[in-house]
Design a protein around this motif. Structure first.
Motif, short mmCIF file in Angstrom:
data_model
loop_
_atom_site.label_atom_id
_atom_site.label_comp_id
_atom_site.label_asym_id
_atom_site.label_seq_id
_atom_site.Cartn_x
_atom_site.Cartn_y
_atom_site.Cartn_z
N GLU A 1 -21.54 -13.21 50.46
CA GLU A 1 -22.28 -14.11 49.58
C GLU A 1 -21.81 -15.56 49.77
O GLU A 1 -20.61 -15.84 49.77
CB GLU A 1 -22.09 -13.69 48.11
N GLU A 16 -29.73 -12.91 53.47
CA GLU A 16 -28.52 -12.09 53.30
C GLU A 16 -28.83 -10.59 53.45
O GLU A 16 -28.17 -9.88 54.21
CB GLU A 16 -27.89 -12.39 51.93
N LYS A 56 -28.98 -17.29 51.18
CA LYS A 56 -29.34 -16.18 50.28
C LYS A 56 -30.59 -15.44 50.77
O LYS A 56 -30.65 -14.21 50.73
CB LYS A 56 -29.59 -16.75 48.88
N CYS A 57 -31.60 -16.20 51.25
CA CYS A 57 -32.89 -15.61 51.61
C CYS A 57 -32.83 -14.66 52.80
O CYS A 57 -33.78 -13.93 53.05
CB CYS A 57 -33.92 -16.72 51.86
#
Ligand code: ADP
Length: 164
Positions: A143, A151, A148-149
């Motif tokens: 993380e 991961e 994030k998009c």
């Protein structure tokens, strides 16, 4: 018009890469992020299309960007795209030695094209694509180290490839 190229393997793109892209995009009118074939890093886990898709998703918020891929001499590609500068990131002395050599070879091949180095944001100085793959492989937390998009895409791909 100042056109920059940020080439790399991006296998996968990390938050360190995105930081360089965001900063480099402010230095040029157009930044081409180019997923390149590196002969020293042959056929990896991700396909070329998967790497391009991840770069596209992770950089959607950067306005003056174009994502592309290329195999061959980078300076030939740069000339073809009317680019004036190659952007590279530096994390360490180890990066520096390799990058220095590459930039001097490129200069010898094409003296009109400059290489500009951006020093990593300290929070990403230890982040590499290979470290991400290793972390995921052994169930480590990634993380913040990758956008994030993408991961979950990275996790699914690496864990999926371990099945059986
Ligand atoms: P390559 O195979 O061309 O070295 P990489 O995807 O490993 O491709 O890296 C592309 C560029 O991004 C290189 O200049 C590399 O030094 C830089 N880079 C990689 N990770 C980081 C990071 N965490 N911070 C800053 N620059 C980075």
């Amino acid at each position: 018009m100042r056109i920059g190229i940020y080439p790399g393997s991006f296998a996968p793109i990390t938050s360190g890469h995105v930081d360089i892209i965001e900063r480099a995009s402010k230095l040029v009118d157009k930044l081409i992020v180019c997923v390149s074939y590196n002969v020293n890093k042959p056929a990896g886990l991700f396909t070329l299309q998967e790497k391009v898709d991840m770069v596209q998703k992770a950089t959607r918020h950067v306005p003056n960007i174009q994502v592309d891929c290329h195999s061959g001499l980078l300076v030939d590609y740069a000339i073809q795209k009317d680019a004036n500068v190659i952007i590279r990131g530096l994390r360490s002395i180890t990066d520096f030695e390799y990058e220095l050599q590459m930039s001097q070879i490129n200069k010898r091949l094409q003296k009109e094209i400059e290489t500009i180095f951006l020093v990593t944001d300290a929070q990403y100085s230890f982040v590499s694509s290979s470290a991400i793959k290793e972390l995921v492989y052994f169930d480590g937390d990634i993380e913040g180290l990758v956008p994030k998009c993408i991961e979950q895409t990275i996790i699914d791909k690496i864990r999926g490839s371990n099945d059986g």
